[in-house]
Every structure is written in C-alpha cells, then in structure tokens.
Design a protein around this motif. Sequence first.
Motif, PDB file in Angstrom:
ATOM      1  N   UNK A  16      69.729  44.502  78.800  1.00  0.00           N
ATOM      2  CA  UNK A  16      70.900  44.549  79.691  1.00  0.00           C
ATOM      3  C   UNK A  16      72.200  44.531  78.895  1.00  0.00           C
ATOM      4  N   UNK A  17      72.240  43.734  77.814  1.00  0.00           N
ATOM      5  CA  UNK A  17      73.443  43.661  76.988  1.00  0.00           C
ATOM      6  C   UNK A  17      73.707  44.986  76.290  1.00  0.00           C
ATOM      7  N   UNK A  18      72.655  45.638  75.817  1.00  0.00           N
ATOM      8  CA  UNK A  18      72.797  46.930  75.148  1.00  0.00           C
ATOM      9  C   UNK A  18      73.351  47.974  76.113  1.00  0.00           C
ATOM     10  N   UNK A  19      72.838  47.967  77.347  1.00  0.00           N
ATOM     11  CA  UNK A  19      73.321  48.912  78.362  1.00  0.00           C
ATOM     12  C   UNK A  19      74.783  48.628  78.702  1.00  0.00           C
ATOM     13  N   UNK A  20      75.123  47.338  78.812  1.00  0.00           N
ATOM     14  CA  UNK A  20      76.493  46.962  79.163  1.00  0.00           C
ATOM     15  C   UNK A  20      77.479  47.325  78.057  1.00  0.00           C
ATOM     16  N   UNK A  21      77.087  47.157  76.802  1.00  0.00           N
ATOM     17  CA  UNK A  21      77.965  47.523  75.681  1.00  0.00           C
ATOM     18  C   UNK A  21      78.180  49.035  75.648  1.00  0.00           C
ATOM     19  N   UNK A  22      77.117  49.794  75.923  1.00  0.00           N
ATOM     20  CA  UNK A  22      77.239  51.252  75.970  1.00  0.00           C
ATOM     21  C   UNK A  22      78.173  51.668  77.109  1.00  0.00           C
ATOM     22  N   UNK A  23      78.061  50.958  78.222  1.00  0.00           N
ATOM     23  CA  UNK A  23      78.917  51.263  79.372  1.00  0.00           C
ATOM     24  C   UNK A  23      80.384  50.976  79.051  1.00  0.00           C
ATOM     25  N   UNK A  24      80.633  49.897  78.329  1.00  0.00           N
ATOM     26  CA  UNK A  24      82.012  49.574  77.960  1.00  0.00           C
ATOM     27  C   UNK A  24      82.598  50.643  77.050  1.00  0.00           C
ATOM     28  N   UNK A  25      81.771  51.166  76.141  1.00  0.00           N
ATOM     29  CA  UNK A  25      82.272  52.223  75.242  1.00  0.00           C
ATOM     30  C   UNK A  25      82.668  53.467  76.020  1.00  0.00           C
ATOM     31  N   UNK A  26      81.935  53.756  77.100  1.00  0.00           N
ATOM     32  CA  UNK A  26      82.173  54.992  77.846  1.00  0.00           C
ATOM     33  C   UNK A  26      83.273  54.849  78.896  1.00  0.00           C
ATOM     34  N   UNK A  27      83.252  53.741  79.664  1.00  0.00           N
ATOM     35  CA  UNK A  27      84.122  53.626  80.830  1.00  0.00           C
ATOM     36  C   UNK A  27      85.434  52.911  80.553  1.00  0.00           C
ATOM     37  N   UNK A  28      85.409  51.869  79.731  1.00  0.00           N
ATOM     38  CA  UNK A  28      86.595  51.041  79.572  1.00  0.00           C
ATOM     39  C   UNK A  28      87.641  51.664  78.663  1.00  0.00           C
ATOM     40  N   UNK A  29      87.262  52.677  77.901  1.00  0.00           N
ATOM     41  CA  UNK A  29      88.228  53.323  77.019  1.00  0.00           C
ATOM     42  C   UNK A  29      89.041  54.387  77.752  1.00  0.00           C
ATOM     43  N   UNK A  30      88.590  54.767  78.955  1.00  0.00           N
ATOM     44  CA  UNK A  30      89.295  55.793  79.711  1.00  0.00           C
ATOM     45  C   UNK A  30      90.355  55.150  80.614  1.00  0.00           C
ATOM     46  N   UNK A  31      91.610  55.621  80.559  1.00  0.00           N
ATOM     47  CA  UNK A  31      92.647  55.068  81.444  1.00  0.00           C
ATOM     48  C   UNK A  31      92.333  55.368  82.911  1.00  0.00           C
TER      49      UNK A  31
END
Length: 790
Positions: A16-31
Amino acid sequence: FSISTYNKMWTDAQKDLDIQLQREREEFLQPEKDRVKVFKLLAASYIKYMQIFRNLETAHDQLVHWQKRTVIRQELDGVIGRILEMKKEMVELENSEFHYIDNILEDLKLLPEDIEVPIPRYFIKEKLEVLQQREKILDQILLDTGLQTQKPVKAMTFEEAIKMIQVAERARQGRCRAAFMKQIYLEEKRGQTKLQVQIGPNPDDAATCIQKVWRGYIQRKKTEKMREEEMIFLGMTLPPHLKATSVSQMPAGQINALQGEVQERHEDVFIKDKLRETEGLNIKETLQDQISQCFIECRHIIGKFPDYPTEEAGGSMAILSQKTPEQIAAELAAKKVSPAELKGQKGKKEEKEKMKEKKPQKTGKKVSLPAVKTVKEGWKMAPSNFLSIMEEGNSQYKAVWQNRDEGWDFLQDHDPELIKEEKREEVEEEIRVQVDELMQQKLENLKLAVDGEKSGKQKKGRKSEKVRAAMTSLVHRTIDSLYRELAEEGLLIKAKTVNLSDYVGKYSYLGTALRQVDIEPMPSLADVRQLIALYGILPLGSQTVHEKAPLVKALLLAGPAGVGKKMLVHAICTETGANLFNLSASNIAGKYPGKNGLQMMLHMVLKVAKHLQPSVVWIGDTEKIFSKAVPKAEEKASCSFFIPMNPKRLEKILPKFLKALKAEDRVLLVGTTNRPFDANLKPFCKVYQKIILIPRPDYASRFGKYFGCSLLWKHIILQNGGAITNLLNISCLAKVSDGFTQGHIVQAVQAVLTELRLLQMTRKPLRTDEFMTSLAKQDPVYKEEEETFK
C-alpha cells in the motif's frame, strides 16, 4: 496471531505504501485549480496513510525480529510525519481544524473508526524503566514535602498478582463449599429420627478410589512432559537447562523483549569477534596499501608528502579520496587563483544578477512573478520532509526483505547475515584507528628519509580567554536538584493515568451535509480526540517527527467547564510519558516574586523540560494572563499576606519562552480556558498557534455505541460500579442531558452511586429518575454561551 500473520500485515502495508508513493509522484506534482478536487485528493491520501500507519504500528509492536522492527520504525516515523503534513495542507485549504469526510469514507466503504489515530505503543515501551524510576522519585519527593499524603501503591509483579487472585478465589470457593455442606448437614440432621450406626467404607471401594486418583495423577504428569518435549522440538520454548527463569510465568511481551535482547547481545559479540578474526588482517593490509598509495600520489602532484590528518578531522578517512590524481591536480590549480581575479569574477557575477533583476521591472507589471505563477498554476503540494524517509525505507524493504528466503528462520528473531554487514563497518573503524597510528609513524620516517625534514605536531593556538560575567547559581546546579525544587514548589506535578481512548465520543455524520448548506457544524468529541493525537501526542512521542513535521509549540483547549480539557492534558502526558509542569496563575502565585524571579522560574522549567523531554507545560485558566484588566477580587487577594498574585505576570515573557523552543525540543505549551472571550485576543492568539474548540457532547456521544463499548452514560455508570438493567432508560437520560457536559454527567452519577446505594444494587436496581433529580440541580451550557465559543 502467529508471526506469519504480522509478517503478512507488514507486507500488505509495504504494498500500500509503494502504491501511495507512486500516486504522490504522479498526482501531487500537477497543479490543480479546483479546490473541491484538491480536498478530495488530500483526504483520500490522508485516509490511506492512516490505514498504513495502523498496520505498520501493529507489525512493529508484535514482531520480535529486531532488524525488521528497525526498518518498520523508520517507515512509521515517515508515515506519521506525512500524515501531519497532509493535515496542515487540509487546514490551510479549508481554514478549519475540523474536516468532515464522511462522504469519502462512504465511497471507500470504511467506518470512522478505521481512521482513528492509533497511539504507537513504542512511545512508552522503549523508555518504560526510565519512566517508572522517575515516577518513584517524584512520589518520594511529593511524600517528603507533604504534597502527597497517601503513599503510592506498591506495584506488584505478575506472579504476585496471580498468587493473590488464586488465594482469594480458593478462599471464596472454600466459603461457598462450607455453606453448602452446612446446609446438607442440617437437612440430614432434621430427617434423622434415630441414631444409626455408622459403617466404614468397603476396602475394595477404597482401593479403587485410590487407584483412580493415582492413575489420573500419573497420566497428567506424562501428558505435561509430552507437551513440554513437543514445545522444545518446535522451538517454541527453551530446554530446561537453558531456562534461567520460569518463562511460563512471564508475560508474553517480557519474554519477547528478553529473548530479543539476549540473542541480539550474544549474536552481536560473537559475529563481531568472528569478523575480527577472519577478516581483520585483510582489512588492515588493504588500508595500509591505500594510505601508502595516497602518500605517493600526493608527493608526485605537489612535490612533498602531506601532513597526516588529526583524529578530529577523520584520520585516514580524510585522505582516502575516490578522486583521480588529475582531478586533485585540477583542484589544487583552481585554489591558486589570485584573490583579485576572484573579486573581479564575483563583481561581474553580481552585475549580471542585478541586470537580470532589473529586466522584469521594465514590463511595468505590478504583480510579482511568484504571485502570477500561483494564480496560473493553482494549488500545488508543498515540499515534504518525510517522503525521502519513506522512500528510503521502502527501497530498503525491496532490496533486503521483499524476496528474502526466511524458511530456515523458524524463530524469526534476527538475521545473522545482516548483523555481519553492520558489524563489518565497526570492525573496519576499530582497525582504521590502529592503522592510523602505524601509518603516522611511517609518514614521519618517509619525510625524514626522503625530504630530510622532521614533522612535529602543530602547536594548538591558545584561545583568547574572555572575562565572563558572574554565572548564576542555575548554571552550576544539576538537573536532579532543579527537578526536586520544581516538584517541591508544586510546579512539577504528577500526571493522572488517563488514556486518550478514555475520552469517549462519537463521530459526527452530519458535518458534510451541514457544510453544503453553509452551516458550520460543531465539532464532535471524536474530532477533538483526533486533533489531540495529531498535534499533541504524535510529535511529542517521536523525535524524528517533532524535528521535521510542521512545528506546533503551543496548543489551546477552549470549551465550557466540564468537557474534559484537563483530562486531555493528562492524556497527552500518559500516552507519551511526558513531564507535566503547572504554570497556572493560581499555582505560581507567591512563588519566585519579581521580574528576576519569574525569569529564573521559567529558565528552570525550560532547562528541566528540555533535558527530560518530552514535557508538557500546562497553563490553566490561561485567559487570565491575557485579560484586559486584573479582576478586583484578585487584586484584593494580592494584598493579603503581601503575596503578589497578578495573573498577568506571564503575558510578556511567554512569547520569549516559546521563542527559546527549537524543533529538536519536544516541549509543548498547552493552555486550557473556559472563558477565551475575556482575553485580549491579539496577544492571546499570537501565543497559541492551534486553538481547539471542545464542545459539549452530542446525542450520539451521550447514548450511542462505539465498537460495543457504551458511551458516556453507560460508560460512566459502569465505571462507578453501577449495573445497567431494563429499568434504566439510557435513551431517556441521553435526551434529558442535552446541554450538559461530561463533567455534569460524572457528578450526577457519583452523587447517586454512593457506597450505600451500591450495596443495595442487587435487590434495588437503578432507575432513570434517580439520575434526573441529581442532574436537574446543575446548570447546563446554554445556547448563547455555545455560540459565543463558536
């Protein structure tokens, strides 16, 4: 649960942590410009991290494998810190400390209990002995000074407690059997009309009875022996000759701790000695060759042998560089550039920077560039201090533990190969110190033989001795003496043992619906409990989290009298093992008078609080410190006995006290108030960064159920020895007590459940009207007062 269950729990949390970190890289960097979408994104991540937090905390607490626990602990600190960062973003986005995400929980098919903040058990477990010793010292100080009249209850061991329970139970069974036998005897005596001659039992029957007892005893002994042999064979217990103590009588947690500590200690020493024996000579020769090669290369480049680095500079580690001779020569050539050239280059660089700064101003735009960027791009997640920690832990898990074959490791307590890798560095460091002594002598011999010069030790320059001002008495005093003085003065008090889970309250399910019609709902007790855990307990419990998470130095708990503000202060101390300092205006009256005395008092508190962290500094009725004028009643009190009792003494010095607290100091200032509107709001809100409104309990908290545990009315009645029957209408009590606080309910229950009433409980069950009469004598929280708080 078995060890494999907790290993699986850790594995699932890592996925779950690996999936969440990947999600942060993809979604949180976009304004993102849509605020609703941003909040849903943050809330979903917050919920996911909370689930990961719960699983990691359980695995960390239950696994015995200390190397796995080290990795989990690192990730646990990272997840806690990331949760606090998410919370900060949500607060800034909604301009509110309280969030209502019941619609998101419904979409994810989760209950509010699934996002309850767990309190990591290692906060207390890792320093249990220190806390127990400190508690004994404080009890003794309070007993000597007369502040604590009753002697503290002597803690008994696990075996003593079992023995006491067994003795009491056997005595109870004996009394019951005696009463039963007496009744039978009396019945037989009444039925007898004449004396009968007693005939003894048949010898064959007596022999059969003895045989049955003996055969049963022998069979039980054989079964116990077979079970013991089976447990030894499975590796679940130690053989008799290896048992130093009776493990069967020890708690499971103590067994795990002892086994882990002993095995780790013995394994560490054994592996380190083995490495020193097998690889020590090879490491020594390799280091000598590398250092000799460095001497030769250095002389080839600069024409002479270098000075050997001191131990403070790192010894041979300072000269063992991975750079090539060409790179070293280029660096030395760069160092020979004249100061004038450097100054000219610096001047040109500054001119270019000034020209760059002037260019945007020619456009005539008044809006600064960062503001334009923010407007165009929208919301963007702030940089995190904990993503790197979680990434490191995740990569370590993948590299070491994900595909590791552990079929051979039945005990699951440690991995010798990993210990060997860790201890190899320690062995290398020990050998390096020995090599440094040899190579330093060799370098002197080389200089004498080749260059014909002697290398003497550089004389240390004398530091200029400055005449210092006279030191205050506090500098020379020990922490123990300051601790004792603060306890004797009543400034350091003993925290009551109260867990955060004892602050019962239900989650509000109407928050989202009310906000959609532009009505700000009152926070629920469950929301308050979560904020106390996030802002108070989690940062104080972990040094890493406190240093890197958004820093909260001061916390204000505001609400009507009786809602549990003091209870929450004691809960923070209980869950983190923190010291509790009471700096309420009424408590410091007449102590350390004058401005210098006040500064000395705060300096003592700060020094002890930092040294024995974590610590909580509590100020009760804190609005009096920031009141617009000192009440006349307190002015009169200050004149009596010539004792200064001005509650505004701390107003100007509190900001300086908070300024002295750094990120590494786990010290939290907590203020409680039931009249915040009486304070001068500007300095009041400047001191307290976080203000938590604690309301009276709603109907769900007064009546509802929370995972089978009765809330408030049921909880308090059962806690005070009462019994719930059909004659007691809890729903009616919950409706009638609308407007009353938890304190009112506690007072009503305690007024009814006297010692005499408890004795009558079996033949005279509790009735609803008994509590109503007691409750009616108290003043509730009226709607106008609640709106004023809101």
